[in-house]
Design a protein around this motif. Structure first.
Motif, PDB file in Angstrom:
ATOM      1  N   LEU A 195      -3.181  -6.649   3.773  1.00 54.73           N
ATOM      2  CA  LEU A 195      -1.861  -6.289   3.269  1.00 54.73           C
ATOM      3  C   LEU A 195      -2.007  -4.949   2.553  1.00 54.73           C
ATOM      4  O   LEU A 195      -2.805  -4.834   1.620  1.00 54.73           O
ATOM      5  CB  LEU A 195      -1.338  -7.358   2.314  1.00 54.73           C
ATOM      6  N   LEU A 196      -1.252  -3.952   2.990  1.00 54.46           N
ATOM      7  CA  LEU A 196      -1.479  -2.576   2.528  1.00 54.46           C
ATOM      8  C   LEU A 196      -0.239  -2.011   1.854  1.00 54.46           C
ATOM      9  O   LEU A 196       0.849  -1.986   2.445  1.00 54.46           O
ATOM     10  CB  LEU A 196      -1.867  -1.709   3.725  1.00 54.46           C
ATOM     11  N   GLY A 197      -0.394  -1.586   0.596  1.00 60.07           N
ATOM     12  CA  GLY A 197       0.710  -1.009  -0.162  1.00 60.07           C
ATOM     13  C   GLY A 197       0.466   0.453  -0.473  1.00 60.07           C
ATOM     14  O   GLY A 197      -0.524   0.804  -1.117  1.00 60.07           O
ATOM     15  N   ILE A 198       1.368   1.329  -0.033  1.00 63.16           N
ATOM     16  CA  ILE A 198       1.212   2.774  -0.185  1.00 63.16           C
ATOM     17  C   ILE A 198       2.081   3.265  -1.331  1.00 63.16           C
ATOM     18  O   ILE A 198       3.272   2.943  -1.407  1.00 63.16           O
ATOM     19  CB  ILE A 198       1.605   3.499   1.117  1.00 63.16           C
ATOM     20  N   GLU A 240     -11.612  -9.048  14.561  1.00 62.69           N
ATOM     21  CA  GLU A 240     -10.336  -8.327  14.596  1.00 62.69           C
ATOM     22  C   GLU A 240      -9.808  -8.022  13.192  1.00 62.69           C
ATOM     23  O   GLU A 240     -10.219  -8.636  12.206  1.00 62.69           O
ATOM     24  CB  GLU A 240      -9.301  -9.159  15.362  1.00 62.69           C
ATOM     25  N   VAL A 241      -8.868  -7.079  13.149  1.00 62.64           N
ATOM     26  CA  VAL A 241      -8.207  -6.713  11.896  1.00 62.64           C
ATOM     27  C   VAL A 241      -6.696  -6.712  12.130  1.00 62.64           C
ATOM     28  O   VAL A 241      -6.207  -6.076  13.076  1.00 62.64           O
ATOM     29  CB  VAL A 241      -8.642  -5.324  11.394  1.00 62.64           C
ATOM     30  N   LEU A 242      -5.976  -7.408  11.273  1.00 62.47           N
ATOM     31  CA  LEU A 242      -4.514  -7.409  11.315  1.00 62.47           C
ATOM     32  C   LEU A 242      -4.002  -6.718  10.054  1.00 62.47           C
ATOM     33  O   LEU A 242      -4.237  -7.194   8.943  1.00 62.47           O
ATOM     34  CB  LEU A 242      -3.970  -8.835  11.390  1.00 62.47           C
ATOM     35  N   CYS A 243      -3.311  -5.596  10.225  1.00 60.51           N
ATOM     36  CA  CYS A 243      -2.760  -4.852   9.087  1.00 60.51           C
ATOM     37  C   CYS A 243      -1.259  -5.101   8.985  1.00 60.51           C
ATOM     38  O   CYS A 243      -0.546  -5.083   9.997  1.00 60.51           O
ATOM     39  CB  CYS A 243      -2.995  -3.350   9.261  1.00 60.51           C
ATOM     40  N   VAL A 244      -0.804  -5.306   7.760  1.00 62.93           N
ATOM     41  CA  VAL A 244       0.617  -5.514   7.511  1.00 62.93           C
ATOM     42  C   VAL A 244       1.040  -4.623   6.347  1.00 62.93           C
ATOM     43  O   VAL A 244       0.465  -4.698   5.258  1.00 62.93           O
ATOM     44  CB  VAL A 244       0.913  -6.990   7.164  1.00 62.93           C
ATOM     45  N   SER A 245       2.027  -3.764   6.602  1.00 65.17           N
ATOM     46  CA  SER A 245       2.544  -2.905   5.528  1.00 65.17           C
ATOM     47  C   SER A 245       3.205  -3.774   4.468  1.00 65.17           C
ATOM     48  O   SER A 245       4.025  -4.648   4.767  1.00 65.17           O
ATOM     49  CB  SER A 245       3.558  -1.916   6.107  1.00 65.17           C
ATOM     50  N   PRO A 284       8.532   6.077  -0.254  1.00 61.67           N
ATOM     51  CA  PRO A 284       9.758   5.809   0.513  1.00 61.67           C
ATOM     52  C   PRO A 284       9.452   5.562   1.985  1.00 61.67           C
ATOM     53  O   PRO A 284       8.522   6.145   2.545  1.00 61.67           O
ATOM     54  CB  PRO A 284      10.575   7.089   0.325  1.00 61.67           C
ATOM     55  N   ALA A 285      10.244   4.695   2.604  1.00 60.32           N
ATOM     56  CA  ALA A 285       9.968   4.251   3.968  1.00 60.32           C
ATOM     57  C   ALA A 285       9.857   5.397   4.964  1.00 60.32           C
ATOM     58  O   ALA A 285       8.993   5.389   5.855  1.00 60.32           O
ATOM     59  CB  ALA A 285      11.055   3.279   4.421  1.00 60.32           C
ATOM     60  N   GLU A 286      10.708   6.432   4.815  1.00 67.61           N
ATOM     61  CA  GLU A 286      10.692   7.530   5.786  1.00 67.61           C
ATOM     62  C   GLU A 286       9.394   8.333   5.727  1.00 67.61           C
ATOM     63  O   GLU A 286       8.999   8.967   6.715  1.00 67.61           O
ATOM     64  CB  GLU A 286      11.898   8.458   5.576  1.00 67.61           C
ATOM     65  N   LEU A 287       8.714   8.288   4.587  1.00 64.41           N
ATOM     66  CA  LEU A 287       7.410   8.938   4.462  1.00 64.41           C
ATOM     67  C   LEU A 287       6.273   7.954   4.710  1.00 64.41           C
ATOM     68  O   LEU A 287       5.233   8.308   5.277  1.00 64.41           O
ATOM     69  CB  LEU A 287       7.261   9.540   3.060  1.00 64.41           C
ATOM     70  N   ALA A 288       6.482   6.714   4.288  1.00 63.98           N
ATOM     71  CA  ALA A 288       5.418   5.711   4.389  1.00 63.98           C
ATOM     72  C   ALA A 288       5.124   5.325   5.833  1.00 63.98           C
ATOM     73  O   ALA A 288       3.966   5.067   6.183  1.00 63.98           O
ATOM     74  CB  ALA A 288       5.803   4.473   3.583  1.00 63.98           C
ATOM     75  N   GLY A 346       8.715  -2.293   8.188  1.00 71.28           N
ATOM     76  CA  GLY A 346      10.085  -2.392   7.701  1.00 71.28           C
ATOM     77  C   GLY A 346      10.823  -3.657   8.090  1.00 71.28           C
ATOM     78  O   GLY A 346      11.946  -3.886   7.629  1.00 71.28           O
ATOM     79  N   ALA A 347      10.207  -4.490   8.934  1.00 71.21           N
ATOM     80  CA  ALA A 347      10.881  -5.714   9.378  1.00 71.21           C
ATOM     81  C   ALA A 347      10.677  -6.834   8.361  1.00 71.21           C
ATOM     82  O   ALA A 347       9.755  -6.795   7.549  1.00 71.21           O
ATOM     83  CB  ALA A 347      10.351  -6.143  10.741  1.00 71.21           C
ATOM     84  N   TYR A 348      11.553  -7.833   8.431  1.00 71.74           N
ATOM     85  CA  TYR A 348      11.377  -9.049   7.640  1.00 71.74           C
ATOM     86  C   TYR A 348      10.423  -9.941   8.414  1.00 71.74           C
ATOM     87  O   TYR A 348      10.784 -10.505   9.454  1.00 71.74           O
ATOM     88  CB  TYR A 348      12.721  -9.739   7.416  1.00 71.74           C
ATOM     89  N   MET A 349       9.200 -10.062   7.922  1.00 74.21           N
ATOM     90  CA  MET A 349       8.139 -10.739   8.660  1.00 74.21           C
ATOM     91  C   MET A 349       7.719 -12.036   7.986  1.00 74.21           C
ATOM     92  O   MET A 349       7.799 -12.172   6.770  1.00 74.21           O
ATOM     93  CB  MET A 349       6.905  -9.819   8.766  1.00 74.21           C
ATOM     94  N   GLN A 350       7.256 -12.955   8.799  1.00 76.12           N
ATOM     95  CA  GLN A 350       6.544 -14.123   8.305  1.00 76.12           C
ATOM     96  C   GLN A 350       5.080 -13.944   8.718  1.00 76.12           C
ATOM     97  O   GLN A 350       4.776 -13.803   9.910  1.00 76.12           O
ATOM     98  CB  GLN A 350       7.084 -15.430   8.905  1.00 76.12           C
ATOM     99  N   VAL A 351       4.215 -13.900   7.710  1.00 80.43           N
ATOM    100  CA  VAL A 351       2.794 -13.685   7.963  1.00 80.43           C
ATOM    101  C   VAL A 351       2.064 -14.996   7.693  1.00 80.43           C
ATOM    102  O   VAL A 351       2.072 -15.497   6.574  1.00 80.43           O
ATOM    103  CB  VAL A 351       2.231 -12.560   7.067  1.00 80.43           C
ATOM    104  N   HIS A 352       1.468 -15.547   8.737  1.00 82.42           N
ATOM    105  CA  HIS A 352       0.751 -16.816   8.617  1.00 82.42           C
ATOM    106  C   HIS A 352      -0.743 -16.510   8.571  1.00 82.42           C
ATOM    107  O   HIS A 352      -1.308 -15.982   9.530  1.00 82.42           O
ATOM    108  CB  HIS A 352       1.081 -17.720   9.802  1.00 82.42           C
ATOM    109  N   ILE A 353      -1.350 -16.846   7.445  1.00 78.82           N
ATOM    110  CA  ILE A 353      -2.751 -16.497   7.204  1.00 78.82           C
ATOM    111  C   ILE A 353      -3.554 -17.769   6.970  1.00 78.82           C
ATOM    112  O   ILE A 353      -3.228 -18.551   6.070  1.00 78.82           O
ATOM    113  CB  ILE A 353      -2.883 -15.568   5.974  1.00 78.82           C
ATOM    114  N   GLN A 354      -4.574 -17.966   7.757  1.00 79.59           N
ATOM    115  CA  GLN A 354      -5.499 -19.078   7.522  1.00 79.59           C
ATOM    116  C   GLN A 354      -6.753 -18.492   6.887  1.00 79.59           C
ATOM    117  O   GLN A 354      -7.687 -18.061   7.565  1.00 79.59           O
ATOM    118  CB  GLN A 354      -5.833 -19.802   8.836  1.00 79.59           C
ATOM    119  N   ASN A 355      -6.747 -18.486   5.567  1.00 81.59           N
ATOM    120  CA  ASN A 355      -7.826 -17.857   4.813  1.00 81.59           C
ATOM    121  C   ASN A 355      -9.112 -18.637   4.975  1.00 81.59           C
ATOM    122  O   ASN A 355      -9.129 -19.867   4.858  1.00 81.59           O
ATOM    123  CB  ASN A 355      -7.430 -17.769   3.330  1.00 81.59           C
TER     124      ASN A 355
END
Length: 207
Positions: free
Chosen positions: A30-33, A73-78, A98-102, A128-137
């Motif tokens: 999960l990546l926050g800019i 594998e690597v799954l990245c989610v903004s 801001p989204a237009e730069l991010a 930018g989408a409304y996502m459901q992220v299912h993570i099996q840690n």
């Protein structure tokens, strides 16, 4: 830039009830800019994410191999909410880019990962989408990463460098004459006074 990295046995991203991305064993990131992030921050995070030794080796020895070592594998989610600043109980996201730069910045991070590793093993969600992220840690193992921060203003950088140089000169010279005189004066006034080096307990307040 902030990243929450989770070692997973599997992870998926769903948008509108449709699965758009999935991985097996590997890392979900999960990546926050932030508004202050630069290419230097991005390069640091990519290097760390791909080289973190979160997996066991062929002999079962833990914390020995990276995702690249094991061809996982690597799954990245903004995730802009990682840049949240709480104001009382209300989240504030003004520190997020801001989204237009991010979006182009985020896409460049993905491309960096793909060029550094194997492009077919780098997956992502939908920016930018409304996502459901299912993570099996797996473990669970969760690592928080933050890129090194510092002033970008050249004047501020120069000021910090000068301050560091003064500190180094002070350490190399040792205690000044005035400091030694003050210590000696306190010792003469109160021979039982402690310098604090051996653990001063004389400051305990009476109750």
């Amino acid at each position: 830039m902030k990243a929450i990295i989770q070692r997973v046995t599997k992870a998926t991203v769903t948008v509108g009830g449709e699965e758009i991305s999935s991985i097996g064993r590997g890392l979900c990131v999960l990546l926050g800019i932030s508004v202050e992030d630069t290419q230097k921050d991005a390069d640091y995070l990519v290097r760390k994410i791909l080289n973190l030794r979160l997996f066991e080796d062929e002999n079962g020895r833990a914390w020995s191999k990276s995702v690249m070592d094991r061809d996982f594998e690597v799954l990245c989610v903004s995730q802009f909410t990682l840049q949240c600043i709480l104001k009382a109980n209300k989240p504030d996201f003004h520190s997020a880019m801001p989204a237009e730069l991010a979006q182009p910045f985020y896409n460049s991070i993905l491309e960096n990962m793909r060029s550094t590793y194997k492009p077919e093993l780098i997956k992502d969600g939908e920016f930018g989408a409304y996502m459901q992220v299912h993570i099996q840690n797996d473990g669970p193992v969760t690592i928080e990463l933050m890129s090194p921060s510092g002033p970008t203003d050249p004047k501020q950088l120069s000021k910090q460098e000068k301050q560091q140089q003064r500190k180094e000169k002070t350490r190399s010279k040792g205690p000044s004459e005035s400091s030694r005189e003050k210590v000696a004066s306190r010792s003469r006034q109160d021979p039982n006074a402690s310098s604090g080096a051996d653990g001063d307990v004389s400051s305990e307040r009476e109750t």
